[in-house]
Motif scaffolding. Structure first.
Motif, PDB file in Angstrom:
ATOM      1  N   ALA A 179       0.845  -1.199   0.000  1.00  0.00           N
ATOM      2  CA  ALA A 179       0.000   0.000   0.000  1.00  0.00           C
ATOM      3  C   ALA A 179       0.880   1.249   0.000  1.00  0.00           C
ATOM      4  CB  ALA A 179      -0.892  -0.012   1.232  1.00  0.00           C
ATOM      5  N   PRO A 180       0.301   2.380  -0.370  1.00  0.00           N
ATOM      6  CA  PRO A 180       1.058   3.639  -0.262  1.00  0.00           C
ATOM      7  C   PRO A 180       1.538   3.846   1.169  1.00  0.00           C
ATOM      8  CG  PRO A 180      -0.995   3.989  -1.445  1.00  0.00           C
ATOM      9  CD  PRO A 180      -1.050   2.593  -0.889  1.00  0.00           C
ATOM     10  N   GLY A 181       2.748   4.374   1.315  1.00  0.00           N
ATOM     11  CA  GLY A 181       3.292   4.619   2.643  1.00  0.00           C
ATOM     12  C   GLY A 181       2.803   5.907   3.266  1.00  0.00           C
ATOM     13  N   SER A 182       2.266   6.807   2.429  1.00  0.00           N
ATOM     14  CA  SER A 182       1.770   8.095   2.921  1.00  0.00           C
ATOM     15  C   SER A 182       0.915   8.729   1.827  1.00  0.00           C
ATOM     16  CB  SER A 182       2.933   9.020   3.264  1.00  0.00           C
ATOM     17  OG  SER A 182       3.555   9.493   2.071  1.00  0.00           O
ATOM     18  N   PHE A 183       0.385   9.899   2.127  1.00  0.00           N
ATOM     19  CA  PHE A 183      -0.397  10.636   1.147  1.00  0.00           C
ATOM     20  C   PHE A 183       0.485  11.285   0.075  1.00  0.00           C
ATOM     21  CE2 PHE A 183      -3.952  11.427   4.480  1.00  0.00           C
ATOM     22  CZ  PHE A 183      -4.465  10.162   4.244  1.00  0.00           C
ATOM     23  N   ASP A 184       1.786  11.142   0.202  1.00  0.00           N
ATOM     24  CA  ASP A 184       2.706  11.630  -0.830  1.00  0.00           C
ATOM     25  C   ASP A 184       2.856  10.634  -1.978  1.00  0.00           C
ATOM     26  OD1 ASP A 184       3.309  14.108   0.310  1.00  0.00           O
ATOM     27  OD2 ASP A 184       4.825  13.216   1.625  1.00  0.00           O
ATOM     28  N   HIS A 185       2.259   9.483  -1.862  1.00  0.00           N
ATOM     29  CA  HIS A 185       2.329   8.438  -2.884  1.00  0.00           C
ATOM     30  C   HIS A 185       1.563   8.858  -4.133  1.00  0.00           C
ATOM     31  CE1 HIS A 185       1.520   4.479  -4.750  1.00  0.00           C
ATOM     32  NE2 HIS A 185       2.619   4.091  -4.132  1.00  0.00           N
ATOM     33  N   ARG A 186       1.961   8.324  -5.270  1.00  0.00           N
ATOM     34  CA  ARG A 186       1.323   8.690  -6.537  1.00  0.00           C
ATOM     35  C   ARG A 186      -0.173   8.370  -6.565  1.00  0.00           C
ATOM     36  NH1 ARG A 186       0.572   4.596 -10.352  1.00  0.00           N
ATOM     37  NH2 ARG A 186       1.489   2.605  -9.776  1.00  0.00           N
ATOM     38  N   TYR A 187      -0.649   7.377  -5.823  1.00  0.00           N
ATOM     39  CA  TYR A 187      -2.084   7.094  -5.810  1.00  0.00           C
ATOM     40  C   TYR A 187      -2.858   8.314  -5.324  1.00  0.00           C
ATOM     41  CZ  TYR A 187      -1.175   2.026  -6.284  1.00  0.00           C
ATOM     42  OH  TYR A 187      -0.784   0.780  -6.704  1.00  0.00           O
ATOM     43  N   TYR A 188      -2.262   9.073  -4.412  1.00  0.00           N
ATOM     44  CA  TYR A 188      -2.899  10.291  -3.903  1.00  0.00           C
ATOM     45  C   TYR A 188      -2.475  11.518  -4.702  1.00  0.00           C
ATOM     46  CZ  TYR A 188      -4.077   7.346   0.094  1.00  0.00           C
ATOM     47  OH  TYR A 188      -4.567   6.349   0.886  1.00  0.00           O
ATOM     48  N   LYS A 189      -1.230  11.580  -5.117  1.00  0.00           N
ATOM     49  CA  LYS A 189      -0.697  12.753  -5.817  1.00  0.00           C
ATOM     50  C   LYS A 189      -1.163  12.824  -7.274  1.00  0.00           C
ATOM     51  CE  LYS A 189       2.247  14.715  -2.885  1.00  0.00           C
ATOM     52  NZ  LYS A 189       2.257  16.096  -2.552  1.00  0.00           N
ATOM     53  N   GLU A 190      -1.302  11.681  -7.951  1.00  0.00           N
ATOM     54  CA  GLU A 190      -1.592  11.678  -9.384  1.00  0.00           C
ATOM     55  C   GLU A 190      -2.974  11.154  -9.755  1.00  0.00           C
ATOM     56  OE1 GLU A 190       1.540   9.404 -11.213  1.00  0.00           O
ATOM     57  OE2 GLU A 190       3.100  10.596 -10.225  1.00  0.00           O
ATOM     58  N   ASP A 191      -3.416  10.090  -9.108  1.00  0.00           N
ATOM     59  CA  ASP A 191      -4.627   9.423  -9.562  1.00  0.00           C
ATOM     60  C   ASP A 191      -5.898  10.247  -9.408  1.00  0.00           C
ATOM     61  OD1 ASP A 191      -3.940   6.720 -10.619  1.00  0.00           O
ATOM     62  OD2 ASP A 191      -2.939   6.576  -8.686  1.00  0.00           O
ATOM     63  N   PHE A 192      -5.885  11.214  -8.531  1.00  0.00           N
ATOM     64  CA  PHE A 192      -7.076  12.054  -8.364  1.00  0.00           C
ATOM     65  C   PHE A 192      -7.043  13.254  -9.316  1.00  0.00           C
ATOM     66  CE2 PHE A 192      -7.058   9.489  -4.586  1.00  0.00           C
ATOM     67  CZ  PHE A 192      -8.396   9.150  -4.471  1.00  0.00           C
ATOM     68  N   GLY A 193      -5.995  14.037  -9.273  1.00  0.00           N
ATOM     69  CA  GLY A 193      -5.923  15.236 -10.101  1.00  0.00           C
ATOM     70  C   GLY A 193      -5.713  14.983 -11.579  1.00  0.00           C
TER      71      GLY A 193
END
Length: 168
Positions: A92-106
């Protein structure tokens, strides 16, 4: 966008609490998460149909690219995703800095929302996931994201967008 966004939002507490110390597609792919993935996939298919595209569901797409194995039940999202040999060890992502949070939404979910709006298709699951992600991560994904304006399609109707694409 269909796979990462629901998993990222619904695992946000676990990501923060464990630093991503769990398997995203096995331990994180519960029945509830799979239901949200399936619902978002239904919205994706509805938007595609509005643009006159008939796409396979997410399970069909994942099977084609080899991230899940042969399907006994094409609607068993949890079983297929968590059993896929390519998915077994992905952390899983280690933090909200992971690409799932940084890229997949915006850059994934946001353009999808913009296209859905142009197509006139209601996408309540996608809207909810975006709002929850923005709140949990404390970020405005529209700032620097793939908005209709950034994509050069702001103000276009469905017919206008199709005309623009066909002329390109």
């Amino acid at each position: 966008m269909v796979l990462h966004a629901p998993g990222a939002v619904l695992a946000a507490a676990w990501v923060e609490a464990t630093g991503g110390n769990f398997t995203f597609y096995v331990e994180g792919m519960t029945e509830g998460v799979a239901r949200v993935v399936r619902a978002l996939d239904g919205e994706r298919l509805a938007v595609a149909r509005a643009f006159d595209h008939d796409l396979p569901n997410l399970m069909g797409e994942m099977q084609k690219i080899g991230t899940i194995d042969a399907l006994d039940d094409p609607d068993d999202y949890r079983g297929a995703i968590s059993a896929g040999s390519a998915n077994q060890r992905i952390r899983a992502p280690g933090s909200f800095d992971h690409r799932y949070y940084k890229e997949d939404f915006g850059h994934g979910l946001l353009p999808f929302l913009e296209l859905a709006q142009i197509a006139g298709v209601d996408v309540p699951v996608a809207v909810a996931l975006m709002r929850l992600a923005e709140t949990a991560v404390d970020v405005d994904y529209r700032a620097g994201g793939r908005t209709a304006q950034a994509m050069g399609i702001a103000g276009l109707s469905l017919a206008g967008l199709l005309e623009k694409v066909r002329a390109a």
